[in-house]
Design a protein around this motif. Structure first.
Motif, mmCIF file in Angstrom:
data_model
loop_
_atom_site.group_PDB
_atom_site.id
_atom_site.type_symbol
_atom_site.label_atom_id
_atom_site.label_comp_id
_atom_site.label_asym_id
_atom_site.label_seq_id
_atom_site.Cartn_x
_atom_site.Cartn_y
_atom_site.Cartn_z
ATOM 1 N N ALA A 128 0.530 -1.190 -0.201
ATOM 2 C CA ALA A 128 0.453 0.018 -0.119
ATOM 3 C C ALA A 128 0.472 1.549 -0.162
ATOM 4 O O ALA A 128 0.207 2.513 -0.532
ATOM 5 N N GLU A 129 2.078 0.842 0.789
ATOM 6 C CA GLU A 129 2.894 2.480 0.444
ATOM 7 C C GLU A 129 3.701 2.827 -0.843
ATOM 8 O O GLU A 129 4.568 3.415 -1.091
ATOM 9 N N LYS A 130 3.671 1.159 -1.403
ATOM 10 C CA LYS A 130 4.172 1.727 -3.131
ATOM 11 C C LYS A 130 6.312 2.013 -2.424
ATOM 12 O O LYS A 130 6.177 2.399 -3.178
ATOM 13 N N PRO A 131 6.736 0.555 -1.776
ATOM 14 C CA PRO A 131 7.786 1.259 -1.838
ATOM 15 C C PRO A 131 8.661 0.695 -3.755
ATOM 16 O O PRO A 131 8.175 -0.340 -3.802
ATOM 17 N N ALA A 166 3.182 -12.717 -3.111
ATOM 18 C CA ALA A 166 1.733 -12.379 -4.232
ATOM 19 C C ALA A 166 1.378 -11.524 -3.828
ATOM 20 O O ALA A 166 0.565 -10.787 -4.764
ATOM 21 N N ARG A 167 1.360 -11.136 -2.714
ATOM 22 C CA ARG A 167 0.652 -10.016 -2.170
ATOM 23 C C ARG A 167 1.169 -8.686 -2.416
ATOM 24 O O ARG A 167 0.924 -7.568 -2.783
ATOM 25 N N LEU A 168 2.397 -8.524 -2.184
ATOM 26 C CA LEU A 168 3.078 -7.824 -2.294
ATOM 27 C C LEU A 168 2.990 -7.600 -4.268
ATOM 28 O O LEU A 168 2.627 -6.039 -4.443
ATOM 29 N N ARG A 169 2.974 -8.697 -4.980
ATOM 30 C CA ARG A 169 3.098 -8.321 -5.956
ATOM 31 C C ARG A 169 1.445 -8.037 -6.617
ATOM 32 O O ARG A 169 1.583 -7.106 -7.552
ATOM 33 N N ALA A 170 0.220 -8.055 -6.009
ATOM 34 C CA ALA A 170 -0.220 -7.384 -6.360
ATOM 35 C C ALA A 170 -0.576 -6.084 -6.670
ATOM 36 O O ALA A 170 -1.683 -5.237 -7.203
ATOM 37 N N GLY A 171 0.139 -5.785 -5.501
ATOM 38 C CA GLY A 171 0.163 -4.025 -5.105
ATOM 39 C C GLY A 171 1.183 -3.432 -5.847
ATOM 40 O O GLY A 171 0.681 -2.122 -5.766
ATOM 41 N N PRO A 173 3.761 -4.373 -7.491
ATOM 42 C CA PRO A 173 4.728 -5.484 -8.728
ATOM 43 C C PRO A 173 5.920 -5.151 -9.018
ATOM 44 O O PRO A 173 6.905 -6.064 -9.732
ATOM 45 N N LYS A 174 6.962 -3.778 -9.097
ATOM 46 C CA LYS A 174 8.002 -3.401 -9.419
ATOM 47 C C LYS A 174 8.859 -3.553 -8.302
ATOM 48 O O LYS A 174 9.748 -2.820 -8.512
ATOM 49 N N ALA A 175 8.055 -3.489 -6.889
ATOM 50 C CA ALA A 175 8.983 -3.180 -5.680
ATOM 51 C C ALA A 175 10.175 -4.523 -5.539
ATOM 52 O O ALA A 175 9.647 -5.799 -6.255
ATOM 53 N N GLN A 176 10.905 -3.960 -5.218
ATOM 54 C CA GLN A 176 12.620 -5.065 -5.348
ATOM 55 C C GLN A 176 12.170 -5.532 -3.156
ATOM 56 O O GLN A 176 11.477 -4.749 -2.910
ATOM 57 N N VAL A 177 12.793 -6.656 -3.114
ATOM 58 C CA VAL A 177 12.296 -7.215 -2.049
ATOM 59 C C VAL A 177 14.108 -7.858 -2.026
ATOM 60 O O VAL A 177 14.660 -8.974 -2.964
ATOM 61 N N TYR A 178 13.990 -7.542 -0.115
ATOM 62 C CA TYR A 178 15.388 -8.085 -0.269
ATOM 63 C C TYR A 178 15.249 -9.056 1.255
ATOM 64 O O TYR A 178 14.428 -8.715 1.894
ATOM 65 N N VAL A 179 15.576 -10.249 0.837
ATOM 66 C CA VAL A 179 14.983 -11.593 1.807
ATOM 67 C C VAL A 179 16.469 -12.344 3.215
ATOM 68 O O VAL A 179 16.862 -12.623 2.593
ATOM 69 N N ALA A 180 15.926 -11.503 3.814
ATOM 70 C CA ALA A 180 17.316 -12.105 5.131
ATOM 71 C C ALA A 180 16.949 -13.261 5.649
ATOM 72 O O ALA A 180 15.957 -13.648 5.607
ATOM 73 N N SER A 181 18.099 -14.820 5.751
ATOM 74 C CA SER A 181 17.643 -15.484 6.599
ATOM 75 C C SER A 181 18.177 -15.679 8.479
ATOM 76 O O SER A 181 17.851 -14.830 8.495
ATOM 77 N N VAL A 182 17.232 -16.343 7.814
ATOM 78 C CA VAL A 182 17.165 -16.790 10.192
ATOM 79 C C VAL A 182 17.761 -17.280 10.281
ATOM 80 O O VAL A 182 19.119 -17.327 10.117
ATOM 81 N N PRO A 183 18.255 -16.509 11.736
ATOM 82 C CA PRO A 183 19.669 -16.980 11.843
ATOM 83 C C PRO A 183 19.834 -18.195 12.503
ATOM 84 O O PRO A 183 18.643 -18.904 13.265
ATOM 85 N N ASP A 184 20.813 -18.349 12.733
ATOM 86 C CA ASP A 184 21.221 -19.546 13.084
ATOM 87 C C ASP A 184 21.822 -19.400 14.871
ATOM 88 O O ASP A 184 22.221 -19.267 15.856
#
Length: 293
Positions: A128-131, A166-171, A173-184
């Motif tokens: 919704a913020e269109k980041p 999918a929710r992000l892409r619906a609102g 579509p061009k937002a980039q996504v950085y995904v951090a791994s879960v800590p050990d």
């Protein structure tokens, strides 16, 4: 004949290089025939990943809210690795946007205690913020249950993450996504168990699946901790696989999982969440991956 052919090829290549570097735009280097045959040159595809996004939305759990980083049992978003304003931490948003734009161009939508099942709702809020960039750090609470049998099943974890994207892409579509791994989490146990304070606090029930009976080195306790670590590894495999299917998504390559937090980088109140220094290290890891050409 062979020498003449080489000469003609060299001349064509030099001509193409001059044309590409001069008035013609969209010309593809290394294609000398395009300059001599009259056929259209192949345009360069625009890169999908922008290394300098101008707005940031953060989703996730207590780590992104900087829980226990400033005072006991409270969030401290100003020192968040993702969107904080504290210059000592130098958050991702500060590095990308500068101090003048952080307040207006970044949003911290994470919630302390959140698990992956909540990520679709958070992603909808981010969309919704269109980041231009969304950071994701989620999954530790799915493994940090009172006992291993209560950990989120891997299939459910995958389904929630796929739905969230999918929710992000619906609102957006061009937002980039950085995904951090879960800590050990096992490393956090091995670091914090040498602290008398950590041992006492952990007895209150923090991440029981990994941290319960922290001084017990017997086979049953070791099997329990190994099961939790294996589940975290499985979660990270899901994050990597699902992210890889999205052209505008970057996984951190296991950087957060592999980071060796020491005592100075853990909260002095719970020896589990990142301290200010720990938050700064997370910001460094994220910035390095996001700005990678």
């Amino acid at each position: 004949m062979r020498g003449r052919r080489r000469f003609r090829t060299a001349v064509a290549a030099a001509t193409a290089a001059l044309l590409c570097g001069g008035a013609l735009s969209g010309c593809t280097p290394g294609d000398p025939e395009a300059a001599t045959s009259g056929r259209p040159a192949t345009p360069r595809p625009a890169p999908l990943w922008d290394v300098s996004p101008t707005s940031v939305a953060a989703v996730g759990d207590s780590v992104t809210r900087a829980f226990d980083a400033c005072s006991v049992l409270s969030d401290c978003p100003e020192v968040s690795w993702a969107t904080g304003t504290d210059t000592a931490v130098n958050s991702l948003a500060l590095r990308l946007l500068g101090p003048e734009k952080v307040a207006a161009r970044s949003w911290n939508l994470a919630r302390t205690g959140a698990r992956m099942a909540e990520l679709p709702e958070q992603m909808a809020g981010a969309a919704a913020e269109k980041p231009e960039l969304v950071t994701v750090m989620m999954g530790a609470n799915d493994a940090c249950r009172p006992t291993p049998d209560l950990m989120t099943p891997v299939a459910d974890f995958r389904a929630s993450f796929e739905t969230a994207l999918a929710r992000l892409r619906a609102g957006a579509p061009k937002a980039q996504v950085y995904v951090a791994s879960v800590p050990d989490l096992r490393h956090l146990w091995s670091t914090g168990r040498v602290s008398p304070m950590g041992l006492q606090v952990w007895k209150l029930g923090i991440c029981g699946a990994m941290l319960a009976d922290a001084e017990d080195l017997g086979p049953a306790a070791e099997r329990r901790r190994a099961a939790v670590r294996d589940r975290v590894v499985a979660y990270n495999e899901v994050l990597e696989e699902v992210c890889a299917k999205d052209a505008r998504c970057r996984y951190d390559g296991g950087a957060v999982f592999g980071f060796r937090f020491d005592g100075a980088q853990l909260s002095p109140w719970d020896w589990f969440h990142p301290s200010r220094d720990g938050q700064a290290r997370l910001a460094e890891l994220a910035y390095r991956r996001i700005t990678e050409e």
